[in-house]
Design an enzyme around this catalytic site. Structure first.
Site, mmCIF file in Angstrom:
data_model
loop_
_atom_site.group_PDB
_atom_site.id
_atom_site.type_symbol
_atom_site.label_atom_id
_atom_site.label_comp_id
_atom_site.label_asym_id
_atom_site.label_seq_id
_atom_site.Cartn_x
_atom_site.Cartn_y
_atom_site.Cartn_z
ATOM 1 N N CYS A 337 0.835 -1.201 0.000
ATOM 2 C CA CYS A 337 0.000 0.000 0.000
ATOM 3 C C CYS A 337 0.872 1.255 0.000
ATOM 4 O O CYS A 337 1.534 1.545 -0.989
ATOM 5 C CB CYS A 337 -0.970 -0.032 1.179
ATOM 6 N N HIS A 442 -3.590 -5.695 1.284
ATOM 7 C CA HIS A 442 -3.391 -5.932 2.705
ATOM 8 C C HIS A 442 -3.788 -7.379 3.036
ATOM 9 O O HIS A 442 -4.734 -7.918 2.461
ATOM 10 C CB HIS A 442 -4.255 -4.990 3.538
#
Length: 514
Positions: A337, A442
């Site tokens: 991310c 994630h």
């Protein structure tokens, strides 16, 4: 119509273990046949999660929902504050971003936010027997009481008995309890129905006189003394887990896979590393002070709530030189991310999503450019890691849109047919040898088959220890299975330490199938 009973668990201070205790209570009640759900009106954390319907909530209530045996949903955490800078947070209301607020501006909106929180709570109450409510910080911050929407106010609104949690490990437990009861208003004091002592070390029988003193002094029953148990691992709300190693000293163990990750000031979703921390034969080091990365098998750049600020912090502290030297020596580097965004050529924030509008040059490890957009991307995904053809699953939660013009590098992940969209059928980027990679996914390492293959490719000579213990994943085990075992152990621990029958009586709890 069903209208669940509510129980409220408030703390004498921050980090007294409320989230842990509430998760354990949820599991214990679930094991007794209750339909139970957690609730926290307002949470402040950069550790968040994406629900099945593509909405965002805090991870503490995700853990508690999992402990309750139900799917997480945003009504369990209707207001989420994600700090992005000093005195400023992104506000997520019932799963959707409504803007970024300075603390002073946020406090002007608390009545409206509380009304929304009660809408969420009432929906939960229609579908469950018991709602276990968690407070935030100290419930005795008298200067904040008129603006507070998460401690006594929900308890008064739902006529919920309050259980006060104190932390004996930090010391001063008698003052914590008596001080709290002394400073809160009489109507709040009258709502407290019992006390829990958390994180006791040693022989609990030696504290029996302490329990008697508390009960005589306060007139309230002590429902249990919860022993400190390092053998139960569940995701923490915002802080690091007990097994986390921050800036460890000493030499690296050559018989283990050694992974470094940089602990950004505004790190988000550090739980992405939790599965690796529970993998036998793997060491994960969270680093703040610059050091040589020689000897590490992998460097991971984790998520960040403010990518440009954390990039600036890295540069000021000399991390960029260390990272470049590691890459040039053939070291493996991965980004998740925000960390993926940092690895590119530039990060542009034209709308001021994470602060003042502007741009920042990246680390230049990947040929990508990222532009932060006003709309957050929230989705659950499944796919295949192209480098080893193993399944991966998790969620995306980011404002950035990352693009690459390179024809030499491949995507990191190919999405499944269910996850692919007209916009993208893949995610991330990887060098052909897999040494440098980045992804928005994630939970990447939660997939057991992927994690096992990934680690084996990282160090072909590596063999995980044959001996297992409760804190370790089994070979190739999905992290979800590991967590389920931890919730069972937590529920058993709560049953041993707390008088659950007395708690059920205090709450006048009723179970439709019990």
């Amino acid at each position: 119509m069903k209208h669940a009973t509510c129980l409220s668990f408030l703390g004498t201070g921050s980090d007294v273990g409320k989230s842990f205790v509430v998760a354990g209570i949820c599991r214990a009640l679930k094991n007794r046949g209750f339909s139970v759900a957690p609730f926290k009106a307002q949470n402040m954390s950069n550790n968040s999660f994406v629900t099945l319907d593509g909405l965002e909530m805090g991870r503490a209530q995700v853990v508690q929902a999992e402990a309750s045996g139900i799917e997480p949903e945003v009504d369990m955490n209707p207001v989420l504050l994600k700090p992005s800078g000093d005195c400023r947070s992104q506000v997520v209301l019932q799963g959707k971003v409504v803007g970024s607020r300075h603390a002073k501006d946020y406090y002007k909106q608390t009545d409206a936010l509380f009304a929304k929180a009660m809408e969420s709570l009432n929906r939960l109450r229609e579908r469950h027997d018991v709602i276990v409510m968690e407070g935030a910080g100290s419930c005795s911050e008298v200067n904040l009481r008129s603006r507070d929407i998460v401690n006594f106010r929900p308890a008064h609104e739902t006529d919920a008995p309050v259980i006060l949690i104190a932390d004996i490990d930090r010391g001063g437990v008698f003052a914590q309890i008596v001080g709290t009861l002394e400073v809160i208003p009489p109507e709040d004091r009258a709502r407290i129905a019992g006390i829990l002592i958390n994180r006791f070390r040693g022989d609990i029988s030696l504290f029996e006189d302490g329990v008697r003193w508390i009960e005589e002094r306060t007139g309230l029953p002590v429902l249990g003394v919860i022993s400190y148990n390092r053998e139960i691992l569940i995701d923490s709300e915002d802080g690091m887990d007990v097994q986390t190693q921050i800036n460890p000293s000493g030499a690296l163990d050559p018989d283990k896979i050694n992974i470094a990750t940089i602990l950004f000031p505004r790190i988000s979703n550090h739980t992405d590393l939790a599965a690796l921390q529970c993998e036998p034969g793997v060491e994960v080091h969270f680093l703040t002070r610059p050091k040589s990365l020689v000897g590490y098998d992998l460097l991971i750049l984790p998520g960040s709530k403010n990518v440009r600020s954390d990039l600036e912090w890295m540069r000021k502290n000399g991390w960029e030189e260390r990272i470049n030297a590691f890459a040039q020596s053939g070291g493996s580097i991965g980004g998740i991310c925000g960390g993926y965004q940092m690895m590119g050529q530039s990060i542009q924030d034209p709308h001021g999503v994470e602060g003042s509008p502007g741009a920042e040059s990246g680390l230049g490890l990947l040929p990508t450019e990222t532009v932060l957009a006003p709309e957050k991307r929230l989705t659950r995904n499944h796919g295949t890691w192209i480098g080893n053809r193993r399944p991966v699953h998790g969620y995306e939660i980011h404002m950035g849109r990352t693009r690459s013009s390179s024809e030499e590098l491949r995507p990191a992940i190919a999405w499944s047919a269910e996850s692919a969209t007209a916009e993208a059928n893949s995610d991330g980027l990887s060098t052909p040898d897999g040494k440098i990679w980045g992804t928005y996914l994630h939970g990447l390492f939660d997939s057991g088959p992927f994690r096992q293959e990934f680690l084996s490719n990282l160090r072909p000579d590596w063999q995980p220890p044959a001996q297992q213990n409760p804190l370790h994943l089994a070979p190739g085990e999905d992290f979800e299975n590991f967590k389920a075992r931890q919730y069972d152990r937590l529920g058993d621990h709560i049953e041993k330490c707390i008088d659950v029958e007395k708690l059920i009586a205090i709450g006048k709890l009723h179970c439709e199938i019990c």
